[in-house]
Design a protein around this motif. Structure first.
Motif, PDB file in Angstrom:
ATOM      1  N   GLY A  19       9.983   1.352  -3.102  1.00 32.96           N
ATOM      2  CA  GLY A  19       8.918   2.367  -3.089  1.00 32.96           C
ATOM      3  C   GLY A  19       8.083   1.781  -4.277  1.00 32.96           C
ATOM      4  O   GLY A  19       6.644   1.560  -4.044  1.00 32.96           O
ATOM      5  N   ILE A  20       8.324   1.594  -5.292  1.00 37.47           N
ATOM      6  CA  ILE A  20       7.669   1.357  -6.565  1.00 37.47           C
ATOM      7  C   ILE A  20       6.819  -0.206  -6.359  1.00 37.47           C
ATOM      8  O   ILE A  20       5.978  -0.399  -6.665  1.00 37.47           O
ATOM      9  CB  ILE A  20       8.426   1.437  -7.994  1.00 37.47           C
ATOM     10  N   ALA A  21       7.950  -1.040  -5.990  1.00 36.86           N
ATOM     11  CA  ALA A  21       7.468  -2.519  -5.847  1.00 36.86           C
ATOM     12  C   ALA A  21       6.178  -2.561  -4.528  1.00 36.86           C
ATOM     13  O   ALA A  21       5.441  -3.380  -4.725  1.00 36.86           O
ATOM     14  CB  ALA A  21       8.688  -3.321  -5.116  1.00 36.86           C
ATOM     15  N   LEU A  22       6.567  -1.810  -3.559  1.00 30.89           N
ATOM     16  CA  LEU A  22       5.353  -1.599  -2.555  1.00 30.89           C
ATOM     17  C   LEU A  22       3.965  -1.034  -3.291  1.00 30.89           C
ATOM     18  O   LEU A  22       2.648  -1.323  -2.817  1.00 30.89           O
ATOM     19  CB  LEU A  22       5.834  -0.799  -1.417  1.00 30.89           C
ATOM     20  N   MET A  23       4.154  -0.003  -4.004  1.00 32.15           N
ATOM     21  CA  MET A  23       2.945   0.664  -4.545  1.00 32.15           C
ATOM     22  C   MET A  23       2.216  -0.218  -5.541  1.00 32.15           C
ATOM     23  O   MET A  23       1.036  -0.208  -5.522  1.00 32.15           O
ATOM     24  CB  MET A  23       3.467   1.967  -5.154  1.00 32.15           C
ATOM     25  N   LEU A  24       2.833  -1.002  -6.504  1.00 31.88           N
ATOM     26  CA  LEU A  24       2.244  -1.249  -7.603  1.00 31.88           C
ATOM     27  C   LEU A  24       1.630  -2.894  -7.339  1.00 31.88           C
ATOM     28  O   LEU A  24       0.616  -3.350  -7.316  1.00 31.88           O
ATOM     29  CB  LEU A  24       3.238  -1.307  -8.882  1.00 31.88           C
ATOM     30  N   PRO A  25       2.871  -3.655  -7.005  1.00 27.92           N
ATOM     31  CA  PRO A  25       2.348  -5.213  -7.266  1.00 27.92           C
ATOM     32  C   PRO A  25       1.870  -5.457  -5.771  1.00 27.92           C
ATOM     33  O   PRO A  25       0.927  -6.418  -5.534  1.00 27.92           O
ATOM     34  CB  PRO A  25       3.432  -6.101  -7.653  1.00 27.92           C
ATOM     35  N   ILE A  26       2.737  -4.975  -4.639  1.00 28.98           N
ATOM     36  CA  ILE A  26       2.391  -5.579  -3.401  1.00 28.98           C
ATOM     37  C   ILE A  26       1.298  -5.228  -2.505  1.00 28.98           C
ATOM     38  O   ILE A  26       0.293  -5.809  -2.180  1.00 28.98           O
ATOM     39  CB  ILE A  26       3.585  -5.270  -2.572  1.00 28.98           C
ATOM     40  N   SER A  27       1.074  -3.834  -2.629  1.00 28.14           N
ATOM     41  CA  SER A  27      -0.207  -3.289  -1.571  1.00 28.14           C
ATOM     42  C   SER A  27      -1.662  -3.684  -2.142  1.00 28.14           C
ATOM     43  O   SER A  27      -2.091  -4.003  -1.518  1.00 28.14           O
ATOM     44  CB  SER A  27       0.006  -1.797  -1.687  1.00 28.14           C
ATOM     45  N   PRO A  28      -1.811  -3.772  -3.517  1.00 28.76           N
ATOM     46  CA  PRO A  28      -3.074  -4.196  -3.807  1.00 28.76           C
ATOM     47  C   PRO A  28      -3.143  -5.729  -3.568  1.00 28.76           C
ATOM     48  O   PRO A  28      -4.208  -6.272  -3.070  1.00 28.76           O
ATOM     49  CB  PRO A  28      -3.321  -4.187  -5.582  1.00 28.76           C
ATOM     50  N   SER A  33      -5.539  -9.860  -0.284  1.00 30.67           N
ATOM     51  CA  SER A  33      -5.659 -11.283   0.390  1.00 30.67           C
ATOM     52  C   SER A  33      -6.184 -11.303   1.918  1.00 30.67           C
ATOM     53  O   SER A  33      -6.727 -11.975   2.447  1.00 30.67           O
ATOM     54  CB  SER A  33      -4.224 -11.847   0.237  1.00 30.67           C
ATOM     55  N   ILE A  34      -5.578 -10.165   2.513  1.00 26.92           N
ATOM     56  CA  ILE A  34      -5.889  -9.883   3.912  1.00 26.92           C
ATOM     57  C   ILE A  34      -7.391  -9.508   4.124  1.00 26.92           C
ATOM     58  O   ILE A  34      -7.919 -10.112   4.860  1.00 26.92           O
ATOM     59  CB  ILE A  34      -5.072  -8.685   4.460  1.00 26.92           C
ATOM     60  N   GLY A  35      -7.903  -8.781   3.197  1.00 30.22           N
ATOM     61  CA  GLY A  35      -9.464  -8.417   3.193  1.00 30.22           C
ATOM     62  C   GLY A  35     -10.157  -9.674   2.929  1.00 30.22           C
ATOM     63  O   GLY A  35     -11.195 -10.000   3.820  1.00 30.22           O
ATOM     64  N   LEU A  36      -9.995 -10.439   2.136  1.00 27.27           N
ATOM     65  CA  LEU A  36     -10.788 -11.747   1.792  1.00 27.27           C
ATOM     66  C   LEU A  36     -10.617 -12.712   2.772  1.00 27.27           C
ATOM     67  O   LEU A  36     -11.542 -13.406   3.298  1.00 27.27           O
ATOM     68  CB  LEU A  36     -10.414 -12.317   0.485  1.00 27.27           C
ATOM     69  N   SER A  37      -9.197 -12.929   3.454  1.00 27.19           N
ATOM     70  CA  SER A  37      -9.042 -13.957   4.538  1.00 27.19           C
ATOM     71  C   SER A  37      -9.910 -13.577   5.613  1.00 27.19           C
ATOM     72  O   SER A  37     -10.452 -14.240   6.291  1.00 27.19           O
ATOM     73  CB  SER A  37      -7.449 -13.960   4.879  1.00 27.19           C
ATOM     74  N   TYR A  38      -9.985 -11.994   6.008  1.00 30.23           N
ATOM     75  CA  TYR A  38     -10.592 -11.439   7.255  1.00 30.23           C
ATOM     76  C   TYR A  38     -12.120 -11.818   6.917  1.00 30.23           C
ATOM     77  O   TYR A  38     -12.730 -12.260   8.017  1.00 30.23           O
ATOM     78  CB  TYR A  38     -10.172 -10.177   7.554  1.00 30.23           C
ATOM     79  N   PHE A  55      -5.245  -0.983   1.792  1.00 29.39           N
ATOM     80  CA  PHE A  55      -4.699  -0.480   0.563  1.00 29.39           C
ATOM     81  C   PHE A  55      -3.884   0.934   0.881  1.00 29.39           C
ATOM     82  O   PHE A  55      -2.669   0.959   0.273  1.00 29.39           O
ATOM     83  CB  PHE A  55      -5.306  -0.632  -0.688  1.00 29.39           C
ATOM     84  N   PRO A  56      -4.654   1.825   1.046  1.00 30.27           N
ATOM     85  CA  PRO A  56      -3.951   3.366   1.060  1.00 30.27           C
ATOM     86  C   PRO A  56      -2.830   3.259   2.059  1.00 30.27           C
ATOM     87  O   PRO A  56      -1.882   3.955   1.792  1.00 30.27           O
ATOM     88  CB  PRO A  56      -5.171   3.970   1.365  1.00 30.27           C
ATOM     89  N   PHE A  57      -2.989   2.629   3.270  1.00 29.08           N
ATOM     90  CA  PHE A  57      -1.835   2.744   4.005  1.00 29.08           C
ATOM     91  C   PHE A  57      -0.415   1.973   3.536  1.00 29.08           C
ATOM     92  O   PHE A  57       0.599   2.710   3.756  1.00 29.08           O
ATOM     93  CB  PHE A  57      -2.447   1.717   5.545  1.00 29.08           C
ATOM     94  N   ILE A  58      -0.580   0.906   3.034  1.00 25.52           N
ATOM     95  CA  ILE A  58       0.502   0.190   2.271  1.00 25.52           C
ATOM     96  C   ILE A  58       1.023   1.247   0.875  1.00 25.52           C
ATOM     97  O   ILE A  58       2.271   1.188   0.869  1.00 25.52           O
ATOM     98  CB  ILE A  58       0.196  -1.212   2.036  1.00 25.52           C
ATOM     99  N   PHE A  59       0.122   1.653   0.582  1.00 29.55           N
ATOM    100  CA  PHE A  59       0.526   2.504  -0.667  1.00 29.55           C
ATOM    101  C   PHE A  59       1.366   3.664  -0.509  1.00 29.55           C
ATOM    102  O   PHE A  59       2.427   4.013  -1.004  1.00 29.55           O
ATOM    103  CB  PHE A  59      -0.850   3.023  -1.376  1.00 29.55           C
ATOM    104  N   PHE A  60       0.916   4.377   0.757  1.00 25.83           N
ATOM    105  CA  PHE A  60       1.661   5.744   1.132  1.00 25.83           C
ATOM    106  C   PHE A  60       2.814   5.189   1.841  1.00 25.83           C
ATOM    107  O   PHE A  60       3.879   5.949   1.769  1.00 25.83           O
ATOM    108  CB  PHE A  60       0.645   6.341   2.116  1.00 25.83           C
ATOM    109  N   ILE A  61       3.234   4.123   2.422  1.00 25.34           N
ATOM    110  CA  ILE A  61       4.366   3.675   2.696  1.00 25.34           C
ATOM    111  C   ILE A  61       5.304   3.375   1.620  1.00 25.34           C
ATOM    112  O   ILE A  61       6.789   3.939   1.665  1.00 25.34           O
ATOM    113  CB  ILE A  61       4.317   2.612   3.633  1.00 25.34           C
ATOM    114  N   GLY A  62       4.812   2.873   0.257  1.00 27.94           N
ATOM    115  CA  GLY A  62       5.754   2.972  -0.659  1.00 27.94           C
ATOM    116  C   GLY A  62       5.899   4.140  -1.402  1.00 27.94           C
ATOM    117  O   GLY A  62       6.979   4.547  -1.969  1.00 27.94           O
ATOM    118  N   LEU A  63       4.933   5.121  -1.240  1.00 28.58           N
ATOM    119  CA  LEU A  63       5.277   6.439  -1.808  1.00 28.58           C
ATOM    120  C   LEU A  63       6.144   7.101  -0.961  1.00 28.58           C
ATOM    121  O   LEU A  63       6.900   7.789  -1.505  1.00 28.58           O
ATOM    122  CB  LEU A  63       3.786   7.236  -1.835  1.00 28.58           C
TER     123      LEU A  63
END
Length: 78
Positions: A19-28, A33-38, A55-63
């Motif tokens: 949860g912490i790993a998804l919220m802090l380093p992974i989601s941003p 990277s997905i936003g710029l690639s798109y 970002f909020p979607f992945i952040f809430f999964i981590g939360l």
């Protein structure tokens, strides 16, 4: 690193770690990277704003994982 910290640990600790790993380093990083690639693929700079939706979607999964790790009861094996 979250995988290394969670190997051999209890299920609650794994939920907290991931949860912490998804919220802090992974989601941003993933949203950026997905936003710029798109944006590059469609050749429209405004399309990069999709990262503000990802970002909020992945952040809430981590939360959710973190809260599961905090509040879930451990089953005792008799």
């Amino acid at each position: 690193m979250a995988y290394w910290f969670s190997t051999g640990e209890s299920r609650k600790t794994k939920f907290k770690t991931w949860g912490i790993a998804l919220m802090l380093p992974i989601s941003p990083a993933l949203a950026f990277s997905i936003g710029l690639s798109y944006a590059i693929s469609v050749e429209n700079a405004w399309a990069g704003l999709i990262m503000w939706l990802i970002f909020p979607f992945i952040f809430f999964i981590g939360l959710t994982l973190l809260l599961l790790g905090i509040f879930k009861k451990e089953k005792e094996i008799v």
